[in-house]
Design an enzyme around this catalytic site. Structure first.
Site, PDB file in Angstrom:
ATOM      1  N   LYS A 176      -2.060  -2.000  -5.926  1.00 49.59           N
ATOM      2  CA  LYS A 176      -3.224  -2.721  -5.402  1.00 49.59           C
ATOM      3  C   LYS A 176      -4.268  -1.790  -4.797  1.00 49.59           C
ATOM      4  O   LYS A 176      -5.466  -1.905  -5.072  1.00 49.59           O
ATOM      5  CB  LYS A 176      -2.779  -3.727  -4.336  1.00 49.59           C
ATOM      6  CG  LYS A 176      -1.927  -4.856  -4.845  1.00 49.59           C
ATOM      7  CD  LYS A 176      -1.608  -5.842  -3.738  1.00 49.59           C
ATOM      8  CE  LYS A 176      -0.695  -5.291  -2.668  1.00 49.59           C
ATOM      9  NZ  LYS A 176       0.680  -5.043  -3.147  1.00 49.59           N
ATOM     10  N   THR A 177      -3.796  -0.887  -3.947  1.00 50.83           N
ATOM     11  CA  THR A 177      -4.742  -0.027  -3.225  1.00 50.83           C
ATOM     12  C   THR A 177      -5.534   0.853  -4.186  1.00 50.83           C
ATOM     13  O   THR A 177      -6.758   0.979  -4.071  1.00 50.83           O
ATOM     14  CB  THR A 177      -3.989   0.835  -2.198  1.00 50.83           C
ATOM     15  OG1 THR A 177      -3.383  -0.023  -1.235  1.00 50.83           O
ATOM     16  CG2 THR A 177      -4.943   1.787  -1.485  1.00 50.83           C
ATOM     17  N   GLU A 219      -8.190  -6.043  -1.463  1.00 50.38           N
ATOM     18  CA  GLU A 219      -6.774  -5.963  -1.782  1.00 50.38           C
ATOM     19  C   GLU A 219      -6.104  -7.243  -1.286  1.00 50.38           C
ATOM     20  O   GLU A 219      -6.313  -7.649  -0.142  1.00 50.38           O
ATOM     21  CB  GLU A 219      -6.177  -4.735  -1.097  1.00 50.38           C
ATOM     22  CG  GLU A 219      -4.762  -4.436  -1.447  1.00 50.38           C
ATOM     23  CD  GLU A 219      -4.305  -3.094  -0.894  1.00 50.38           C
ATOM     24  OE1 GLU A 219      -3.105  -2.966  -0.609  1.00 50.38           O
ATOM     25  OE2 GLU A 219      -5.152  -2.180  -0.756  1.00 50.38           O
TER      26      GLU A 219
END
Length: 469
Positions: free
Chosen positions: A121-122, A165
């Site tokens: 995600k990051t 996110e």
């Protein structure tokens, strides 16, 4: 775009303001002109960055830190019910807002993109934020790590796009209503909150159901869990599903990924046209994350060829295979990987970048519940390294579970043929690594806890190592 501050957050107080998710929301609110305050357990560069934006940051948790004029108290799932500032909020009848609700309120304007998945995600959120900024679209963004260029995890932008996110760990991503959502993968994790993989699938299905009518779900075509999600939601009215990956059936098909040292060249076919672009970080998983970012941006109407070129401006994010330095010919790199899938991906990427050198790992397990469920797989992942040092479990928000220690990982690693050494005393880690590492080797500090702090210590110890006679 207008920069409205929700009334409830005109004077917010954040408990744990230095956390990755909390600090991002605080920075965006400060950028919009809110009177931000909060507390954190210790001083940090994040606390200093917030103060530079005009926020008041207290160190330690005390009831007196909560000002009587606070419009709300913002908390994450990690804040315990007996926190003195939370108890004081109840005494003063100050509304308590979960971090996810605060972020959702900030995302109501403009065109939100939410990036979800058990892993990646990051990085994917960061790639989108950097590329859109490079194209002059001035997005707002909230990320779980600091970008290498701007050095921050969040920013209020004047453009209409908001990239965030979306965290599945506590189901908080159910609060968002994105125009475009990415699901990178769906795997069992966060065992304290999910009892089964089916619960995870149901949670991601709920998230997909939050996409606004006419919106787009971007799904990885090469991962079973993501494919299952696409199967469950495909055909819903008002939802477009776009897949990406190396699968022949993918809507955005990856033709080839060519490793080039610490970078990769990626070629995709999108809308019948072939595009080739550079990803400035190593590893197939990061190359595929870049394709996810490209697909999502294109779904929002950003020209794909321009976006592909702009993705090359991404140079990394803190703790995601971040080079911490080099000493005595040894490079020290930091990895946030803490789930076996993430560990395997980063170790394979580093193995490819090592070019014949030895790969040494300092691994710190994260959470007792995760170690209980996945300790064997973590140990097996460490077999990809030439040698590993394993620390005690980083508890984070959890209390110990009887019988669950890092010995579970050590035993599994040794059973898989790995050279692994348990080290309980953090003060001896740097000496242990310095005794193992030689010129040309790569040292990877790995885990979601404070193992990241050991990178500079290892570099200092290497720099003071007495050269052989």
């Amino acid at each position: 775009m207008a920069s409205a501050i929700p009334t409830a957050m005109e004077q917010p107080h954040f408990i744990g303001i230095g956390g990755a998710g909390m600090s991002g929301i605080a920075k965006i609110l400060a950028g919009r002109g809110a009177k931000v305050a909060g507390s954190d357990a210790k001083e940090s560069p994040t606390a200093d960055a917030l103060r530079a934006l005009g926020a008041t940051v207290h160190i330690g948790h005390e009831a007196g830190h909560l000002a009587a004029g606070a419009s709300c108290v913002v908390v994450s799932s990690a804040i315990r019910a007996d926190n003195p500032e939370l108890l004081r909020a109840a005494e003063l009848s100050v509304p308590v807002v979960h971090r996810s609700d605060a972020l959702a309120a900030l995302m109501t304007e403009g065109r939100p993109i939410a990036v979800a998945g058990t892993h990646g995600k990051t990085t994917t959120t960061s790639m989108l934020a950097v590329a859109l900024t490079e194209l002059g679209l001035d997005p707002s963004y909230a990320i779980g790590g600091d970008l290498a260029g701007p050095g921050t995890n969040a920013r209020h932008g004047e453009g209409e796009i908001f990239v965030a996110e979306a965290d599945e760990s506590d189901r908080s991503f159910h609060k968002y209503a994105p125009e475009v959502a990415i699901v990178l993968n769906v795997e069992l994790d966060h065992h304290a909150n999910y009892a089964s993989l089916d619960e995870i699938h149901e949670s991601f299905e709920t998230f997909a159901g939050r996409i606004v009518p006419g919106g787009t779900l971007v799904v990885f075509a090469d991962q079973d869990g993501a494919v299952e999600l696409a199967r469950r939601v495909r055909g819903r009215d008002g939802l477009r599903v776009v897949t990406y990956g190396e699968s022949a059936s993918a809507d955005v098909r990856v033709v080839r990924i060519v490793p080039e040292g610490l970078t990769s060249s990626v070629t995709v076919v999108l809308d019948g046209r072939e595009l080739t672009f550079t990803v400035a970080v190593p590893g197939r998983h990061y190359a595929l994350n870049a394709v996810a970012a490209l697909t999502a941006g294109a779904a929002l109407g950003v020209p794909a060829d321009e976006l592909a070129g702009a993705i090359g401006a991404y140079t990394g994010v803190g703790r995601r295979l971040q080079l911490k330095g080099e000493a005595a010919g040894v490079r020290v790199i930091d990895s946030y990987a803490h789930h076996p899938t993430e560990m395997t991906a980063d170790l394979e990427a580093m193995r490819g970048a090592a070019a014949g050198s030895r790969l040494l790992v300092v691994f710190q397990p994260h959470l007792f519940s995760r170690t209980q469920e996945l300790g064997k797989e973590m140990g097996e992942a460490l077999a990809l390294a030439d040698a590993s040092v394993v620390l005690d479990i980083y508890p984070a928000r959890e209390d110990p579970i009887p019988g669950i220690t890092s010995a579970l990982i050590v035993d599994a690693a040794r059973a898989a043929g790995a050279d692994v050494t348990p080290v309980r005393d953090r003060e001896t880690v740097a000496d242990a690594v310095a005794g193992m590492a030689g010129p040309g080797d790569l040292v990877l500090t790995m885990g979601a806890g404070d193992v990241t702090d050991l990178g500079p210590v290892i570099l200092d110890r290497l720099s003071r190592r007495t050269p052989p006679n």
